[in-house]
Motif scaffolding. Structure first.
Motif, PDB file in Angstrom:
ATOM      1  N   MET B   1      34.125  46.096  40.293  1.00 54.25           N
ATOM      2  CA  MET B   1      35.598  45.890  39.643  1.00 54.25           C
ATOM      3  C   MET B   1      35.070  44.679  39.348  1.00 54.25           C
ATOM      4  O   MET B   1      34.875  44.147  40.461  1.00 54.25           O
ATOM      5  N   VAL B   2      35.084  44.462  37.808  1.00 55.26           N
ATOM      6  CA  VAL B   2      35.487  43.018  37.248  1.00 55.26           C
ATOM      7  C   VAL B   2      36.064  41.505  37.603  1.00 55.26           C
ATOM      8  O   VAL B   2      35.722  40.952  38.093  1.00 55.26           O
ATOM      9  N   LEU B   3      37.404  41.824  37.398  1.00 57.83           N
ATOM     10  CA  LEU B   3      38.330  41.579  37.776  1.00 57.83           C
ATOM     11  C   LEU B   3      37.723  40.994  39.216  1.00 57.83           C
ATOM     12  O   LEU B   3      38.008  39.654  39.421  1.00 57.83           O
ATOM     13  N   ALA B   4      38.057  41.877  39.956  1.00 61.74           N
ATOM     14  CA  ALA B   4      38.127  40.943  42.278  1.00 61.74           C
ATOM     15  C   ALA B   4      36.175  39.812  42.317  1.00 61.74           C
ATOM     16  O   ALA B   4      36.284  39.152  42.607  1.00 61.74           O
ATOM     17  N   HIS B   5      35.477  40.348  41.064  1.00 63.15           N
ATOM     18  CA  HIS B   5      34.836  39.338  40.895  1.00 63.15           C
ATOM     19  C   HIS B   5      34.553  37.635  40.743  1.00 63.15           C
ATOM     20  O   HIS B   5      34.345  37.188  40.919  1.00 63.15           O
ATOM     21  N   ILE B   6      35.680  38.079  38.980  1.00 62.67           N
ATOM     22  CA  ILE B   6      36.175  37.093  39.222  1.00 62.67           C
ATOM     23  C   ILE B   6      36.964  35.957  39.675  1.00 62.67           C
ATOM     24  O   ILE B   6      36.747  34.552  39.464  1.00 62.67           O
ATOM     25  N   ILE B   7      37.850  36.797  40.057  1.00 63.57           N
ATOM     26  CA  ILE B   7      38.397  36.067  41.700  1.00 63.57           C
ATOM     27  C   ILE B   7      37.528  35.281  42.202  1.00 63.57           C
ATOM     28  O   ILE B   7      37.977  34.207  42.398  1.00 63.57           O
ATOM     29  N   LEU B   8      36.715  35.923  42.858  1.00 63.31           N
ATOM     30  CA  LEU B   8      35.974  35.210  43.676  1.00 63.31           C
ATOM     31  C   LEU B   8      35.147  34.577  43.612  1.00 63.31           C
ATOM     32  O   LEU B   8      34.488  32.937  43.868  1.00 63.31           O
ATOM     33  N   GLY B   9      34.948  34.057  42.379  1.00 65.87           N
ATOM     34  CA  GLY B   9      34.153  33.057  41.276  1.00 65.87           C
ATOM     35  C   GLY B   9      34.874  31.928  41.280  1.00 65.87           C
ATOM     36  O   GLY B   9      34.540  30.598  41.721  1.00 65.87           O
ATOM     37  N   PHE B  10      36.194  32.189  40.948  1.00 71.17           N
ATOM     38  CA  PHE B  10      37.200  31.160  41.246  1.00 71.17           C
ATOM     39  C   PHE B  10      37.258  30.400  42.732  1.00 71.17           C
ATOM     40  O   PHE B  10      37.246  29.612  43.038  1.00 71.17           O
ATOM     41  N   ALA B  38      49.966  40.903  39.012  1.00 73.60           N
ATOM     42  CA  ALA B  38      50.469  41.975  39.767  1.00 73.60           C
ATOM     43  C   ALA B  38      49.473  42.282  39.387  1.00 73.60           C
ATOM     44  O   ALA B  38      49.003  42.994  41.351  1.00 73.60           O
ATOM     45  N   GLN B  39      47.825  42.667  38.642  1.00 72.88           N
ATOM     46  CA  GLN B  39      46.814  42.973  38.955  1.00 72.88           C
ATOM     47  C   GLN B  39      45.585  41.940  40.259  1.00 72.88           C
ATOM     48  O   GLN B  39      45.242  42.780  40.807  1.00 72.88           O
ATOM     49  N   ILE B  40      46.982  40.508  39.566  1.00 67.72           N
ATOM     50  CA  ILE B  40      45.605  39.837  41.277  1.00 67.72           C
ATOM     51  C   ILE B  40      46.487  40.050  42.117  1.00 67.72           C
ATOM     52  O   ILE B  40      44.979  39.173  43.014  1.00 67.72           O
ATOM     53  N   TYR B  41      47.307  39.990  42.413  1.00 66.24           N
ATOM     54  CA  TYR B  41      47.245  40.111  43.809  1.00 66.24           C
ATOM     55  C   TYR B  41      47.193  41.699  44.540  1.00 66.24           C
ATOM     56  O   TYR B  41      47.110  41.260  45.170  1.00 66.24           O
ATOM     57  N   ARG B  42      47.463  42.529  44.172  1.00 68.19           N
ATOM     58  CA  ARG B  42      46.449  43.764  44.768  1.00 68.19           C
ATOM     59  C   ARG B  42      45.352  43.208  44.461  1.00 68.19           C
ATOM     60  O   ARG B  42      44.708  43.408  45.193  1.00 68.19           O
ATOM     61  N   ALA B  43      44.365  42.946  43.438  1.00 71.06           N
ATOM     62  CA  ALA B  43      42.844  42.515  43.671  1.00 71.06           C
ATOM     63  C   ALA B  43      42.703  41.347  44.871  1.00 71.06           C
ATOM     64  O   ALA B  43      41.974  41.547  45.875  1.00 71.06           O
ATOM     65  N   LEU B  44      43.927  40.625  45.045  1.00 67.97           N
ATOM     66  CA  LEU B  44      43.530  39.567  46.096  1.00 67.97           C
ATOM     67  C   LEU B  44      43.582  40.767  47.703  1.00 67.97           C
ATOM     68  O   LEU B  44      43.459  40.220  48.580  1.00 67.97           O
ATOM     69  N   ALA B  45      44.621  41.689  47.491  1.00 64.85           N
ATOM     70  CA  ALA B  45      45.083  42.134  49.123  1.00 64.85           C
ATOM     71  C   ALA B  45      43.987  42.754  49.847  1.00 64.85           C
ATOM     72  O   ALA B  45      43.333  42.815  51.041  1.00 64.85           O
ATOM     73  N   THR B  46      43.171  43.141  47.944  1.00 64.77           N
ATOM     74  CA  THR B  46      42.015  44.471  48.556  1.00 64.77           C
ATOM     75  C   THR B  46      40.412  43.481  48.992  1.00 64.77           C
ATOM     76  O   THR B  46      40.303  43.921  50.183  1.00 64.77           O
ATOM     77  N   LEU B  47      40.419  42.140  48.732  1.00 72.26           N
ATOM     78  CA  LEU B  47      39.367  41.222  48.798  1.00 72.26           C
ATOM     79  C   LEU B  47      39.694  41.329  50.480  1.00 72.26           C
ATOM     80  O   LEU B  47      38.526  40.800  51.072  1.00 72.26           O
ATOM     81  N   VAL B  48      41.155  40.164  50.699  1.00 71.56           N
ATOM     82  CA  VAL B  48      41.251  40.170  52.093  1.00 71.56           C
ATOM     83  C   VAL B  48      41.022  41.670  52.467  1.00 71.56           C
ATOM     84  O   VAL B  48      40.759  41.724  53.555  1.00 71.56           O
ATOM     85  N   ALA B  49      41.332  43.058  52.603  1.00 74.84           N
ATOM     86  CA  ALA B  49      40.776  44.267  53.250  1.00 74.84           C
ATOM     87  C   ALA B  49      39.304  44.576  53.401  1.00 74.84           C
ATOM     88  O   ALA B  49      38.961  44.434  54.441  1.00 74.84           O
TER      89      ALA B  49
END
Lengths: 172, 172
Positions: B1-10, B38-49
DNA sequence: TATCCCATGTAAGCTGTTACATGATTTG
DNA sequence: CAAATCATGTAACAGCTTACATGGGATA
């Protein structure tokens, strides 16, 4: 849904099967829309359920039966209404630019490889589009409008190539 | 998923809450990516998991508690791996071009109105990007790379405007 | 004889959008 | 006093992708 309206647009030109539509997506509108078979078959079922299209099973001589879909009057009306409606706003999400954005965490040669790859892809697509353009009909207003969308793709690819050259030079 | 990696980058730049991330999406990468809360909060939860990020609850003095997320070593590794990985191919789906493609079924003045609207939007965005560009830092390599992605947006908007002028003239 | 093309569809999973739900503090 | 900002999240739905599943005819 944009997809359903593009399908209606194609069906308004000629009755088609899902398979035919897939070929149209890949060839004629590939530069601004894509759809896979699963999506197309579902959308066709929805169009029929909504009364925007009708199916006729054409027995294949040798080949499998064709499910020919043709647009109904209600479908034509729906297409006209969509064309005149407020355009849905669209965001282009480009993973390549995301990589460049965080590219400081990338080895310099890996960055250059990324740019080179993008360049090769853009050039291939540009050649495809220019070939398509040369083969295109320019007779009717409808044909010229279709050609204009192809020119849009060409213009953006040229802009992309110019940008790539500048960035490649800056980070070389 | 691209979104998750952009978040990791930030998160690799600084620990952040979902709310902070939303602001970053809207301001700094809005020209090539968008994401809603909504997307960001879900992606953050996944990153933590997945162990790519950790959360720390920071009691808000007056304000609500902040769920600060920080990248882990595993997260940094995942980001580096993604940056170096094969880029996912991306298709831009543009409803505006779909309307032009089937625009022969549209009244001539409705077509011109569609083009004019697109032009106004492009011009507004171009002005925004140019302002942003003027305010940008050009010191570090990282900053210059981020600026390059903005220049990409500017280059495409200019190409779009040139194309719009040509098409408007042809179909006027 | 193997691969490609024609032609159909289903199922599951992932991504993105919209609406619902809450509540304090700061700014106009 | 009203509106915006800070800050969190859930639920439901819509749209897209990938994999699974089938089978005949044409071509190399």
């Amino acid at each position: 849904m944009v997809l359903a309206h593009i399908i209606l647009g194609f069906l308004a030109l000629a009755p088609m099967t899902g398979y035919d539509l897939k070929r149209h997506f890949d060839s004629t509108v590939g530069h601004f829309w894509s759809a896979d078979r699963a999506q197309i078959y579902r959308a066709l079922a929805t169009l029929v359920a909504d009364g925007h299209a009708e199916v006729e099973t054409v027995a294949g001589s040798g080949a499998p039966d064709r499910q020919e879909h043709r647009v109904t009057d209600a479908g034509r009306a729906a297409l006209a209404a969509w064309l005149a409606a407020e355009p849905e706003r669209h965001v282009d999400r480009d993973p390549f630019l995301a990589r460049v954005f965080f590219g400081a965490d990338l080895a310099p040669d890996a960055l250059l490889a990324l740019l080179a790859r993008r360049r090769a892809e853009a050039q291939t697509r540009l050649a495809d589009y220019e070939r398509l353009r040369a083969e295109s009909d320019t007779g009717t207003r409808a044909a010229r409008l279709r050609l204009a969308t192809l020119d849009n793709g060409i213009a953006h690819l040229r802009a992309e190539l110019t940008w790539l050259d500048a960035v490649t030079e800056e980070f070389a």
